[in-house]
Design an enzyme around this catalytic site. Structure first.
Site, short mmCIF file in Angstrom:
data_model
loop_
_atom_site.label_atom_id
_atom_site.label_comp_id
_atom_site.label_asym_id
_atom_site.label_seq_id
_atom_site.Cartn_x
_atom_site.Cartn_y
_atom_site.Cartn_z
N LEU A 62 1.22 -1.08 0.35
CA LEU A 62 -0.13 -0.65 0.01
C LEU A 62 0.50 1.54 -0.28
CD1 LEU A 62 -2.66 -1.27 2.64
CD2 LEU A 62 -3.28 -1.07 0.38
N GLU B 215 -7.36 2.82 8.66
CA GLU B 215 -8.53 2.66 7.73
C GLU B 215 -8.28 0.88 7.13
OE1 GLU B 215 -9.93 2.04 4.40
OE2 GLU B 215 -7.81 1.32 4.78
N1 LIG Z 1 -6.32 0.14 -1.47
C1 LIG Z 1 -6.38 -1.19 -1.83
O1 LIG Z 1 -7.21 -1.08 -1.39
C2 LIG Z 1 -5.21 -2.16 -2.18
C3 LIG Z 1 -6.46 -3.24 -2.57
C4 LIG Z 1 -5.43 -4.63 -3.13
C5 LIG Z 1 -4.67 -4.60 -3.29
N2 LIG Z 1 -4.52 -3.16 -3.47
C6 LIG Z 1 -1.92 -2.96 -3.97
O2 LIG Z 1 -2.58 -2.99 -5.41
C7 LIG Z 1 -1.59 -3.69 -5.94
C8 LIG Z 1 -1.53 -4.83 -5.99
O3 LIG Z 1 -2.26 -5.55 -7.24
P1 LIG Z 1 -2.33 -5.38 -9.26
O4 LIG Z 1 -3.58 -5.55 -9.99
O5 LIG Z 1 -0.98 -5.31 -9.00
O6 LIG Z 1 -2.22 -7.74 -8.59
P2 LIG Z 1 -3.21 -8.44 -8.11
O7 LIG Z 1 -4.02 -8.73 -8.71
O8 LIG Z 1 -3.12 -8.37 -6.95
O9 LIG Z 1 -2.41 -9.16 -8.17
C9 LIG Z 1 -2.17 -9.79 -9.91
C10 LIG Z 1 -1.67 -11.59 -9.62
O10 LIG Z 1 -3.46 -12.18 -9.63
C11 LIG Z 1 -3.76 -13.54 -10.33
N3 LIG Z 1 -4.86 -12.89 -11.25
C12 LIG Z 1 -5.41 -11.87 -11.35
N4 LIG Z 1 -6.51 -11.42 -12.02
C13 LIG Z 1 -6.53 -13.45 -12.57
C14 LIG Z 1 -7.89 -13.68 -13.09
N5 LIG Z 1 -9.23 -12.98 -13.49
N6 LIG Z 1 -7.99 -15.17 -13.22
C15 LIG Z 1 -6.38 -16.38 -12.74
N7 LIG Z 1 -5.37 -14.96 -11.75
C16 LIG Z 1 -5.94 -13.38 -11.62
C17 LIG Z 1 -1.92 -13.31 -12.16
O11 LIG Z 1 -1.30 -14.01 -11.03
P3 LIG Z 1 -0.41 -14.79 -11.72
O12 LIG Z 1 1.17 -14.23 -11.92
O13 LIG Z 1 0.27 -16.47 -10.22
O14 LIG Z 1 -0.92 -16.44 -13.03
C18 LIG Z 1 -1.81 -11.78 -11.44
O15 LIG Z 1 -0.77 -11.59 -11.92
C19 LIG Z 1 -0.29 -4.00 -4.69
O16 LIG Z 1 0.79 -2.51 -4.66
C20 LIG Z 1 -1.32 -4.05 -3.48
O17 LIG Z 1 -0.90 -3.48 -2.07
C21 LIG Z 1 -4.46 -2.09 -2.93
#
Ligand SMILES: NC(=O)c1ccc[n+]([C@@H]2O[C@H](COP(=O)([O-])OP(=O)(O)OC[C@H]3O[C@@H](n4cnc5c(N)ncnc54)[C@H](OP(=O)(O)O)[C@@H]3O)[C@@H](O)[C@H]2O)c1
Length: 186
Positions: free
Chosen positions: A22, A29
């Protein structure tokens, strides 16, 4: 078929994450996230949280899987043995939702929460099973590399649940507000 809701904190420039974490430190929060995703009417049940692989591994090792909730992780490499036994690993959002309709989970799980990241939120928001977005609007811009998708106009702002403050919150000089959007086309 069960509906689900999203929960997310978004900063002024639409960001949600930076370098796997984050972009901000907001203890209260985080407690709100925890409280909301654990909330139950029937205390014998538990809620499920569905997240992408990077979101799961963004949680500090000592704090994952997130307690008192069924953790479901999405990855295209579900055979990997990097997940503990109590984590459900699925290769698509559809597979995760199907699994939640199967016995015994259909009786055990009360609410389903989508907790990120970008692609998971986007697919979830397009689903007819999407009920609400619990969105924390952070009124500061942070450097981010992960962003929340556009909220389409089939989502309308609704009144906060009785236990969610309406007024502006502040921590470490950062102001934020809890908001709820509801999908109206359902
Ligand atoms: N502010 C908030 O409320 C909040 C909430 C959540 C996350 N975050 C932040 O957001 C970042 C992570 O989010 P991100 O978008 O980069 O990644 P993410 O969605 O958490 O992870 C991406 C990975 O998830 C898998 N994936 C995603 N969609 C899929 C689907 N439909 N089917 C199968 N696998 C799927 C894939 O894994 P594989 O590569 O293993 O195939 C993909 O590489 C972090 O910095 C986290 O701290 C913030």
């Amino acid at each position: 078929m069960k509906k689900f809701s999203l929960i997310v904190a978004v900063c002024e420039n639409g960001g949600i994450g930076y370098k796997g974490d984050l972009p901000w430190k907001l203890k209260q929060e985080l407690k709100y996230f925890s409280r909301t995703t654990k909330k139950l009417n029937n205390p014998t049940k538990r809620n499920a949280i569905i997240m992408g692989r990077k979101t799961y591994f963004g949680v500090p090792e000592t704090k994952r899987p997130l307690p008192e909730r069924l953790n479901i992780v999405l990855t295209r490499d579900p055979s990997s043995n990097i997940y503990p036994n109590d984590v459900v690993v699925c290769k698509s959002l559809q597979e995760a939702l199907n699994k939640l309709e199967d016995i015994p989970l259909v009786d055990e799980i009360e609410n389903v929460w989508i907790v990120g990241g970008t692609a998971v939120y986007k697919e979830a928001m397009q689903s007819t099973r999407c009920h609400r977005i619990y969105l924390t609007e952070i009124q500061t811009a942070f450097e981010c590399d992960a962003f929340f998708p556009e909220i389409t106009n089939d989502f309308k702002l609704v009144e906060n649940d009785a236990d969610i403050p309406q007024d502006v919150q502040e921590e470490n000089g950062i102001k934020y507000r809890y908001k709820i959007y509801e999908k109206v086309s359902n």
